[in-house]
Design a protein around this motif. Structure first.
Motif, PDB file in Angstrom:
ATOM      1  N   THR A 175       0.813  -1.223   0.000  1.00  0.00           N
ATOM      2  CA  THR A 175       0.000   0.000   0.000  1.00  0.00           C
ATOM      3  C   THR A 175       0.843   1.269   0.000  1.00  0.00           C
ATOM      4  O   THR A 175       0.309   2.366   0.169  1.00  0.00           O
ATOM      5  CB  THR A 175      -0.980   0.023   1.182  1.00  0.00           C
ATOM      6  N   ILE A 176       2.143   1.147  -0.234  1.00  0.00           N
ATOM      7  CA  ILE A 176       2.925   2.366  -0.430  1.00  0.00           C
ATOM      8  C   ILE A 176       2.402   3.131  -1.646  1.00  0.00           C
ATOM      9  O   ILE A 176       2.576   4.344  -1.767  1.00  0.00           O
ATOM     10  CB  ILE A 176       4.431   2.046  -0.566  1.00  0.00           C
ATOM     11  N   HIS A 177       1.710   2.418  -2.538  1.00  0.00           N
ATOM     12  CA  HIS A 177       1.135   3.090  -3.703  1.00  0.00           C
ATOM     13  C   HIS A 177      -0.089   3.929  -3.360  1.00  0.00           C
ATOM     14  O   HIS A 177      -0.607   4.642  -4.228  1.00  0.00           O
ATOM     15  CB  HIS A 177       0.820   2.071  -4.792  1.00  0.00           C
ATOM     16  N   LEU A 178      -0.521   3.884  -2.116  1.00  0.00           N
ATOM     17  CA  LEU A 178      -1.607   4.770  -1.691  1.00  0.00           C
ATOM     18  C   LEU A 178      -1.090   6.092  -1.141  1.00  0.00           C
ATOM     19  O   LEU A 178      -1.877   7.003  -0.874  1.00  0.00           O
ATOM     20  CB  LEU A 178      -2.473   4.078  -0.633  1.00  0.00           C
ATOM     21  N   VAL A 179       0.227   6.224  -0.966  1.00  0.00           N
ATOM     22  CA  VAL A 179       0.771   7.459  -0.396  1.00  0.00           C
ATOM     23  C   VAL A 179       0.448   8.653  -1.280  1.00  0.00           C
ATOM     24  O   VAL A 179      -0.058   9.683  -0.807  1.00  0.00           O
ATOM     25  CB  VAL A 179       2.299   7.320  -0.168  1.00  0.00           C
ATOM     26  N   ALA A 204     -12.294   8.382   6.554  1.00  0.00           N
ATOM     27  CA  ALA A 204     -12.647   7.313   7.492  1.00  0.00           C
ATOM     28  C   ALA A 204     -11.897   6.031   7.144  1.00  0.00           C
ATOM     29  O   ALA A 204     -11.426   5.305   8.034  1.00  0.00           O
ATOM     30  CB  ALA A 204     -14.159   7.089   7.479  1.00  0.00           C
ATOM     31  N   TRP A 205     -11.801   5.735   5.839  1.00  0.00           N
ATOM     32  CA  TRP A 205     -11.059   4.531   5.415  1.00  0.00           C
ATOM     33  C   TRP A 205      -9.597   4.629   5.847  1.00  0.00           C
ATOM     34  O   TRP A 205      -9.052   3.688   6.424  1.00  0.00           O
ATOM     35  CB  TRP A 205     -11.146   4.386   3.897  1.00  0.00           C
ATOM     36  N   PHE A 206      -8.960   5.749   5.569  1.00  0.00           N
ATOM     37  CA  PHE A 206      -7.550   5.889   5.917  1.00  0.00           C
ATOM     38  C   PHE A 206      -7.359   5.920   7.431  1.00  0.00           C
ATOM     39  O   PHE A 206      -6.336   5.423   7.943  1.00  0.00           O
ATOM     40  CB  PHE A 206      -6.950   7.124   5.257  1.00  0.00           C
ATOM     41  N   ARG A 207      -8.313   6.462   8.157  1.00  0.00           N
ATOM     42  CA  ARG A 207      -8.216   6.450   9.620  1.00  0.00           C
ATOM     43  C   ARG A 207      -8.269   5.010  10.139  1.00  0.00           C
ATOM     44  O   ARG A 207      -7.488   4.621  11.012  1.00  0.00           O
ATOM     45  CB  ARG A 207      -9.348   7.286  10.211  1.00  0.00           C
ATOM     46  N   GLU A 239       2.074   9.963   6.023  1.00  0.00           N
ATOM     47  CA  GLU A 239       1.191  10.583   5.043  1.00  0.00           C
ATOM     48  C   GLU A 239      -0.277  10.360   5.383  1.00  0.00           C
ATOM     49  O   GLU A 239      -1.094  11.294   5.304  1.00  0.00           O
ATOM     50  CB  GLU A 239       1.500  10.043   3.647  1.00  0.00           C
ATOM     51  N   PHE A 240      -0.645   9.148   5.758  1.00  0.00           N
ATOM     52  CA  PHE A 240      -2.045   8.881   6.068  1.00  0.00           C
ATOM     53  C   PHE A 240      -2.471   9.657   7.322  1.00  0.00           C
ATOM     54  O   PHE A 240      -3.601  10.152   7.390  1.00  0.00           O
ATOM     55  CB  PHE A 240      -2.276   7.385   6.260  1.00  0.00           C
ATOM     56  N   ALA A 241      -1.573   9.760   8.309  1.00  0.00           N
ATOM     57  CA  ALA A 241      -1.883  10.524   9.507  1.00  0.00           C
ATOM     58  C   ALA A 241      -2.029  12.007   9.184  1.00  0.00           C
ATOM     59  O   ALA A 241      -2.882  12.703   9.759  1.00  0.00           O
ATOM     60  CB  ALA A 241      -0.800  10.316  10.562  1.00  0.00           C
ATOM     61  N   VAL A 250       1.855  11.523  13.509  1.00  0.00           N
ATOM     62  CA  VAL A 250       2.902  12.222  12.756  1.00  0.00           C
ATOM     63  C   VAL A 250       4.118  12.444  13.649  1.00  0.00           C
ATOM     64  O   VAL A 250       5.261  12.200  13.246  1.00  0.00           O
ATOM     65  CB  VAL A 250       2.375  13.560  12.199  1.00  0.00           C
ATOM     66  N   SER A 251       3.875  12.893  14.872  1.00  0.00           N
ATOM     67  CA  SER A 251       4.983  13.155  15.799  1.00  0.00           C
ATOM     68  C   SER A 251       5.738  11.879  16.149  1.00  0.00           C
ATOM     69  O   SER A 251       6.974  11.878  16.213  1.00  0.00           O
ATOM     70  CB  SER A 251       4.448  13.814  17.075  1.00  0.00           C
ATOM     71  N   SER A 252       5.010  10.795  16.386  1.00  0.00           N
ATOM     72  CA  SER A 252       5.687   9.541  16.729  1.00  0.00           C
ATOM     73  C   SER A 252       6.505   9.022  15.550  1.00  0.00           C
ATOM     74  O   SER A 252       7.579   8.429  15.743  1.00  0.00           O
ATOM     75  CB  SER A 252       4.669   8.494  17.185  1.00  0.00           C
TER      76      SER A 252
END
Length: 392
Positions: A175-179, A204-207, A239-241, A250-252
């Motif tokens: 799923t790197i192709h979803l970035v 919602a899907w990406f969450r 990216e998803f975050a 993102v911070s982590s």
């Protein structure tokens, strides 16, 4: 078409050896306007093709060996083959040698999505033509929202191995192709060019997927894999975050980049030893450089400049690899077992690293390389293709 090797050498050599008066670099990295001028022909040509393409999701391809259902993504490990000593038994591994008989239809469909949606959104940025935005939203809706065609937000059945595993954590790299799809959705939102239902459903899907890949045992295993898989996991999380506004993740991920990925995967000379140890050291080194570079880009300018106490960081990683991009003949390792002749391409690490680090020679080299490779193996390892989506 890929430019001749001598063109790449000439571009790099001129910039390396001939600084302008006063010792300053010859020019600054490209402005947004200059990037638009360079990218416009290829982006619009692609978008004019893609605007006629209907959405096709994983539900169009039944995976007979999958342990999941029609909405579950399924793929099979690339380097796994029938055992000559036991043809009907469990597959065995041949590192670097892709088995052409393995199931790839879902992976191909996702790569198609990753080519179509970003190109359409980049074309919309350039032209304001609503046809491009509407068609991009059609594909996004089909994959992430529509009840009949959506993909479930997990990878329980990715990188399966016949007779060995129904799925594995290293499948998350698929799923790197979803970035860049996620980045395209961010741009559609910024430009007010996506309807609320599709946007909310996609977020919602990406969450949900982000929650799965950061808590499920497969995701934890991928994070701790220790080579390019860990970096690819981190790029996706970052990216998803960012898309869904999850600042904590993102911070982590930023801490993971600085405390783990750079010090544990990069050598003091800027190389990536675990990639150099593979049977495709050149291709894997390029892929890892791009993934780490795009992770730095997503996390922010400070990560391009970040360095450990002994100097390891993205500046050193680029300095190590750039000479071998400019002249592959100088590569000190044996050629990759497959596809060595098809690298390099227009690597995003050159463009974004050149901008962030003030190295126009990297951008100049980027311009000489092929932006649209067609070899499947190269496309598979080249997930960021539309820099216009990332630059304001």
């Amino acid at each position: 078409m890929r430019q001749p090797l001598c063109s790449a050498l000439a571009a790099l050599g001129a910039l390396l050896l001939a600084p302008s008066a006063g010792g300053q670099r010859a020019s600054a990295p490209l402005t947004r306007a200059e990037l638009e001028r360079i990218e416009r022909p290829r982006v619009l040509a692609a978008a004019q093709r893609y605007v006629r393409e209907e959405p096709v999701t994983i539900t169009a391809f039944r995976a007979e060996r999958s342990a999941g259902g029609i909405h579950d993504f399924y793929s099979e490990g690339d380097y796994w083959w029938p055992d000559p000593a036991n043809p009907s038994g469990p597959y065995i591994r041949r590192d670097g040698e892709t088995n052409p008989e393995n199931f790839v239809a879902h992976r191909d469909a996702m790569r198609r999505l990753s080519q179509i949606v970003p190109a359409l959104v980049a074309a919309y940025e350039l032209t304001g033509d609503q046809r491009y935005a509407r068609r991009a939203a059609d594909h996004v809706r089909a994959w992430f929202v529509a009840e009949s065609t959506h993909m479930n937000p997990n990878l329980l059945y990715a990188q399966a191995i016949k007779g060995v595993a129904t799925g594995r954590g290293i499948g998350i790299i698929d799923t790197i192709h979803l970035v860049e799809v996620a980045q395209a959705v961010r741009e559609l939102e910024r430009l007010g060019a996506i309807d609320r239902a599709t946007l909310d459903g996609t977020k919602a899907w990406f969450r949900d997927y982000l929650q799965w890949m950061t808590t499920h045992e497969y995701g934890i295993a991928e994070k701790n894999n220790g080579n390019n898989h860990s970096a690819a996991w981190a790029l996706q999380v970052a990216e998803f975050a960012t898309l869904v506004g999850d600042t904590a993740r993102v911070s982590s991920t930023r801490r993971f980049f600085e405390d783990t990925l750079v010090p544990q995967q990069m050598a003091s000379d800027g190389s990536f030893p675990k990639e150099l140890a593979r049977t495709k050291p050149y291709g894997y080194s390029l892929f890892q450089l791009d993934v780490m570079g795009m992770l730095a880009e997503v996390l922010g300018p400070a990560e391009w400049a970040f360095a450990t106490s002994d100097g390891r960081g993205m500046r050193k990683a680029l300095a190590f690899m750039v000479p071998y991009i400019a002249d592959k003949r100088t590569w000190p390792k044996p050629p990759d077992v497959q596809y060595f002749e098809s690298w390099p391409v227009r690597h995003p690490s050159l463009y974004f690293g050149g901008r962030a680090l003030g190295e126009p020679r990297y951008v100049a080299l980027w311009r000489t390389l092929d932006p649209d490779p067609t070899v499947d193996e190269i496309v598979r390892n080249y997930p960021i293709r539309q820099p216009l989506l990332w630059v304001r």
